[in-house]
Design a protein around this motif. Sequence first.
Motif, PDB file in Angstrom:
ATOM      1  N   TYR A 191       0.840  -1.206   0.000  1.00 39.29           N
ATOM      2  CA  TYR A 191       0.000   0.000   0.000  1.00 39.29           C
ATOM      3  C   TYR A 191       0.876   1.258   0.000  1.00 39.29           C
ATOM      4  CZ  TYR A 191      -3.583   3.355   1.292  1.00 39.29           C
ATOM      5  OH  TYR A 191      -4.433   4.439   1.296  1.00 39.29           O
ATOM      6  N   GLY A 192       1.922   1.252   0.832  1.00 42.62           N
ATOM      7  CA  GLY A 192       2.818   2.401   0.913  1.00 42.62           C
ATOM      8  C   GLY A 192       3.539   2.664  -0.401  1.00 42.62           C
ATOM      9  N   LYS A 193       3.826   1.603  -1.111  1.00 41.19           N
ATOM     10  CA  LYS A 193       4.565   1.715  -2.372  1.00 41.19           C
ATOM     11  C   LYS A 193       3.647   2.149  -3.526  1.00 41.19           C
ATOM     12  CE  LYS A 193       8.627   0.361  -4.191  1.00 41.19           C
ATOM     13  NZ  LYS A 193       9.673   1.263  -3.749  1.00 41.19           N
ATOM     14  N   LEU A 194       2.415   1.618  -3.556  1.00 38.24           N
ATOM     15  CA  LEU A 194       1.589   1.793  -4.763  1.00 38.24           C
ATOM     16  C   LEU A 194       0.319   2.626  -4.579  1.00 38.24           C
ATOM     17  CD1 LEU A 194       1.682  -1.851  -6.198  1.00 38.24           C
ATOM     18  CD2 LEU A 194       2.967   0.131  -7.017  1.00 38.24           C
ATOM     19  N   CYS A 195      -0.109   2.870  -3.361  1.00 40.97           N
ATOM     20  CA  CYS A 195      -1.432   3.473  -3.176  1.00 40.97           C
ATOM     21  C   CYS A 195      -1.411   4.753  -2.358  1.00 40.97           C
ATOM     22  CB  CYS A 195      -2.379   2.488  -2.487  1.00 40.97           C
ATOM     23  SG  CYS A 195      -2.208   0.776  -3.043  1.00 40.97           S
ATOM     24  N   SER A 196      -0.517   4.842  -1.378  1.00 42.65           N
ATOM     25  CA  SER A 196      -0.612   5.931  -0.405  1.00 42.65           C
ATOM     26  C   SER A 196      -0.342   7.303  -1.024  1.00 42.65           C
ATOM     27  CB  SER A 196       0.323   5.690   0.778  1.00 42.65           C
ATOM     28  OG  SER A 196       1.652   5.721   0.356  1.00 42.65           O
ATOM     29  N   GLN A 197       0.392   7.353  -2.140  1.00 41.71           N
ATOM     30  CA  GLN A 197       0.656   8.670  -2.730  1.00 41.71           C
ATOM     31  C   GLN A 197      -0.637   9.357  -3.163  1.00 41.71           C
ATOM     32  OE1 GLN A 197       1.468   5.758  -4.169  1.00 41.71           O
ATOM     33  NE2 GLN A 197       1.876   5.924  -6.349  1.00 41.71           N
ATOM     34  N   LYS A 210     -16.668   4.277   3.091  1.00 44.04           N
ATOM     35  CA  LYS A 210     -16.721   3.410   1.902  1.00 44.04           C
ATOM     36  C   LYS A 210     -16.789   1.923   2.224  1.00 44.04           C
ATOM     37  CE  LYS A 210     -16.528   6.946  -0.763  1.00 44.04           C
ATOM     38  NZ  LYS A 210     -15.349   7.489  -1.393  1.00 44.04           N
ATOM     39  N   ARG A 211     -16.622   1.572   3.508  1.00 41.44           N
ATOM     40  CA  ARG A 211     -16.501   0.152   3.867  1.00 41.44           C
ATOM     41  C   ARG A 211     -17.669  -0.693   3.359  1.00 41.44           C
ATOM     42  NH1 ARG A 211     -15.933  -4.354   4.050  1.00 41.44           N
ATOM     43  NH2 ARG A 211     -15.135  -5.717   5.682  1.00 41.44           N
ATOM     44  N   ASP A 212     -18.875  -0.171   3.421  1.00 42.98           N
ATOM     45  CA  ASP A 212     -20.047  -0.964   3.046  1.00 42.98           C
ATOM     46  C   ASP A 212     -20.125  -1.271   1.542  1.00 42.98           C
ATOM     47  OD1 ASP A 212     -20.770  -1.091   5.649  1.00 42.98           O
ATOM     48  OD2 ASP A 212     -22.292   0.499   5.528  1.00 42.98           O
ATOM     49  N   TYR A 213     -19.406  -0.520   0.728  1.00 43.83           N
ATOM     50  CA  TYR A 213     -19.429  -0.776  -0.716  1.00 43.83           C
ATOM     51  C   TYR A 213     -18.530  -1.936  -1.124  1.00 43.83           C
ATOM     52  CZ  TYR A 213     -21.568   3.838  -1.307  1.00 43.83           C
ATOM     53  OH  TYR A 213     -22.387   4.914  -1.258  1.00 43.83           O
ATOM     54  N   TRP A 214     -17.578  -2.293  -0.270  1.00 41.33           N
ATOM     55  CA  TRP A 214     -16.515  -3.205  -0.693  1.00 41.33           C
ATOM     56  C   TRP A 214     -16.367  -4.424   0.201  1.00 41.33           C
ATOM     57  CZ3 TRP A 214     -14.743  -1.965  -5.314  1.00 41.33           C
ATOM     58  CH2 TRP A 214     -14.759  -0.621  -5.719  1.00 41.33           C
ATOM     59  N   ASP A 215     -15.957  -5.543  -0.427  1.00 43.52           N
ATOM     60  CA  ASP A 215     -15.449  -6.679   0.346  1.00 43.52           C
ATOM     61  C   ASP A 215     -14.158  -7.134  -0.341  1.00 43.52           C
ATOM     62  OD1 ASP A 215     -16.192  -8.091  -1.926  1.00 43.52           O
ATOM     63  OD2 ASP A 215     -17.983  -8.951  -1.023  1.00 43.52           O
ATOM     64  N   LYS A 216     -13.558  -8.196   0.213  1.00 39.23           N
ATOM     65  CA  LYS A 216     -12.251  -8.613  -0.276  1.00 39.23           C
ATOM     66  C   LYS A 216     -12.286  -8.923  -1.780  1.00 39.23           C
ATOM     67  CE  LYS A 216      -8.372 -11.487   0.918  1.00 39.23           C
ATOM     68  NZ  LYS A 216      -7.646 -12.152   1.981  1.00 39.23           N
ATOM     69  N   GLU A 217     -13.320  -9.661  -2.166  1.00 36.08           N
ATOM     70  CA  GLU A 217     -13.396 -10.080  -3.556  1.00 36.08           C
ATOM     71  C   GLU A 217     -13.561  -8.896  -4.511  1.00 36.08           C
ATOM     72  OE1 GLU A 217     -16.258 -13.288  -3.941  1.00 36.08           O
ATOM     73  OE2 GLU A 217     -16.156 -12.932  -6.108  1.00 36.08           O
ATOM     74  N   SER A 218     -14.474  -7.991  -4.172  1.00 33.22           N
ATOM     75  CA  SER A 218     -14.704  -6.871  -5.088  1.00 33.22           C
ATOM     76  C   SER A 218     -13.492  -5.945  -5.145  1.00 33.22           C
ATOM     77  CB  SER A 218     -15.967  -6.101  -4.702  1.00 33.22           C
ATOM     78  OG  SER A 218     -15.883  -5.616  -3.382  1.00 33.22           O
ATOM     79  N   LEU A 219     -12.771  -5.818  -4.031  1.00 31.33           N
ATOM     80  CA  LEU A 219     -11.559  -4.988  -4.054  1.00 31.33           C
ATOM     81  C   LEU A 219     -10.484  -5.613  -4.932  1.00 31.33           C
ATOM     82  CD1 LEU A 219     -11.193  -3.695  -0.384  1.00 31.33           C
ATOM     83  CD2 LEU A 219     -11.502  -2.302  -2.441  1.00 31.33           C
ATOM     84  N   LEU A 220     -10.347  -6.939  -4.863  1.00 33.72           N
ATOM     85  CA  LEU A 220      -9.355  -7.625  -5.692  1.00 33.72           C
ATOM     86  C   LEU A 220      -9.680  -7.418  -7.173  1.00 33.72           C
ATOM     87  CD1 LEU A 220      -8.795 -10.974  -3.756  1.00 33.72           C
ATOM     88  CD2 LEU A 220      -7.064  -9.231  -4.241  1.00 33.72           C
ATOM     89  N   THR A 221     -10.970  -7.493  -7.511  1.00 35.36           N
ATOM     90  CA  THR A 221     -11.369  -7.282  -8.901  1.00 35.36           C
ATOM     91  C   THR A 221     -11.146  -5.832  -9.298  1.00 35.36           C
ATOM     92  OG1 THR A 221     -13.168  -8.768  -8.300  1.00 35.36           O
ATOM     93  CG2 THR A 221     -13.166  -7.938 -10.543  1.00 35.36           C
ATOM     94  N   TYR A 222     -11.478  -4.922  -8.371  1.00 28.51           N
ATOM     95  CA  TYR A 222     -11.354  -3.494  -8.670  1.00 28.51           C
ATOM     96  C   TYR A 222      -9.907  -3.089  -8.967  1.00 28.51           C
ATOM     97  CZ  TYR A 222     -11.624   1.574  -8.270  1.00 28.51           C
ATOM     98  OH  TYR A 222     -11.519   2.914  -8.514  1.00 28.51           O
ATOM     99  N   ILE A 223      -8.970  -3.490  -8.098  1.00 29.20           N
ATOM    100  CA  ILE A 223      -7.583  -3.037  -8.320  1.00 29.20           C
ATOM    101  C   ILE A 223      -7.001  -3.632  -9.609  1.00 29.20           C
ATOM    102  CG2 ILE A 223      -7.044  -2.461  -5.916  1.00 29.20           C
ATOM    103  CD1 ILE A 223      -5.531  -5.140  -5.725  1.00 29.20           C
ATOM    104  N   ALA A 224      -7.519  -4.792 -10.025  1.00 35.62           N
ATOM    105  CA  ALA A 224      -7.028  -5.396 -11.260  1.00 35.62           C
ATOM    106  C   ALA A 224      -7.617  -4.695 -12.491  1.00 35.62           C
ATOM    107  CB  ALA A 224      -7.367  -6.882 -11.295  1.00 35.62           C
ATOM    108  N   ASP A 225      -8.858  -4.192 -12.360  1.00 38.10           N
ATOM    109  CA  ASP A 225      -9.528  -3.583 -13.517  1.00 38.10           C
ATOM    110  C   ASP A 225     -10.511  -2.500 -13.052  1.00 38.10           C
ATOM    111  OD1 ASP A 225     -10.578  -3.001 -15.960  1.00 38.10           O
ATOM    112  OD2 ASP A 225     -11.498  -4.960 -16.294  1.00 38.10           O
ATOM    113  N   PRO A 226      -9.964  -1.372 -12.569  1.00 39.30           N
ATOM    114  CA  PRO A 226     -10.831  -0.340 -11.969  1.00 39.30           C
ATOM    115  C   PRO A 226     -11.921   0.172 -12.905  1.00 39.30           C
ATOM    116  CG  PRO A 226      -8.509   0.170 -11.590  1.00 39.30           C
ATOM    117  CD  PRO A 226      -8.552  -0.980 -12.538  1.00 39.30           C
ATOM    118  N   ILE A 272      -3.483  -2.127 -10.911  1.00 40.37           N
ATOM    119  CA  ILE A 272      -2.260  -2.434 -10.169  1.00 40.37           C
ATOM    120  C   ILE A 272      -1.268  -3.105 -11.135  1.00 40.37           C
ATOM    121  CG2 ILE A 272      -3.040  -4.742  -9.422  1.00 40.37           C
ATOM    122  CD1 ILE A 272      -1.844  -4.070  -6.657  1.00 40.37           C
ATOM    123  N   PRO A 273       0.053  -2.866 -10.974  1.00 38.69           N
ATOM    124  CA  PRO A 273       1.007  -3.519 -11.881  1.00 38.69           C
ATOM    125  C   PRO A 273       0.864  -5.045 -11.861  1.00 38.69           C
ATOM    126  CG  PRO A 273       2.123  -1.907 -10.489  1.00 38.69           C
ATOM    127  CD  PRO A 273       0.717  -1.990  -9.996  1.00 38.69           C
TER     128      PRO A 273
END
Length: 127
Positions: free
Chosen positions: A42-48, A67-83, A103-104
């Motif tokens: 997170y510090g390397k790729l997101c915090s900026q 924002k917590r209620d919009y997301w769970d682990k699965e949807s976040l994994l999909t989101y960072i791969a293809d926002p 994400i790279p």
Amino acid sequence: MKPLLVTFGILGLLLAITAGAFMAMGGGGAVDYSTMTGAEVYGKLCSQCHGGRGTAPNGSGNSYVGKRDYWDKESLLTYIADPRSVKKKMPHLARSKRAMNPIPRSVPTAARERLVDHVIQLMDALK
Ligand code: HEC
């Protein structure tokens, strides 16, 4: 001196300088994400853009507050791969004109899972 020897000498010197500069830059920026914790990724790729705590203090990313209620682990994994494709299905993002890059590819699955766990922790703290 033989011109050919001089040419090889100069080429060798240039090669050494280039290789040295490459090493100094950390081997061309190849980062090994597989050994990093979620917080480190997170510090390397997101915090900026999202800030260390997810409050997006400089406004370049969305804040995680509420924002917590919009997301769970699965949807976040999909989101960072293809926002771009996931945001269309998210009621609070669908009409936003902003966008985030995927994400790279060099970040392996296990590291993505640790990263997403960290994001969920940040969101939990900002509920
Ligand atoms: C260059 C800036 C930038 C970086 C780096 C970045 N993001 Fe984002 N992020 C954004 C922007 C802009 C949005 C809003 C996108 C939209 O409106 O559709 C966003 C949205 C999000 C959201 C949705 C938040 C909400 O409102 O529900 C999540 C989750 C997220 N990012 C996670 C991450 C993660 C995890 C990383 C690191 C892998 C990351 N972001 C890296 C700019 C960034």
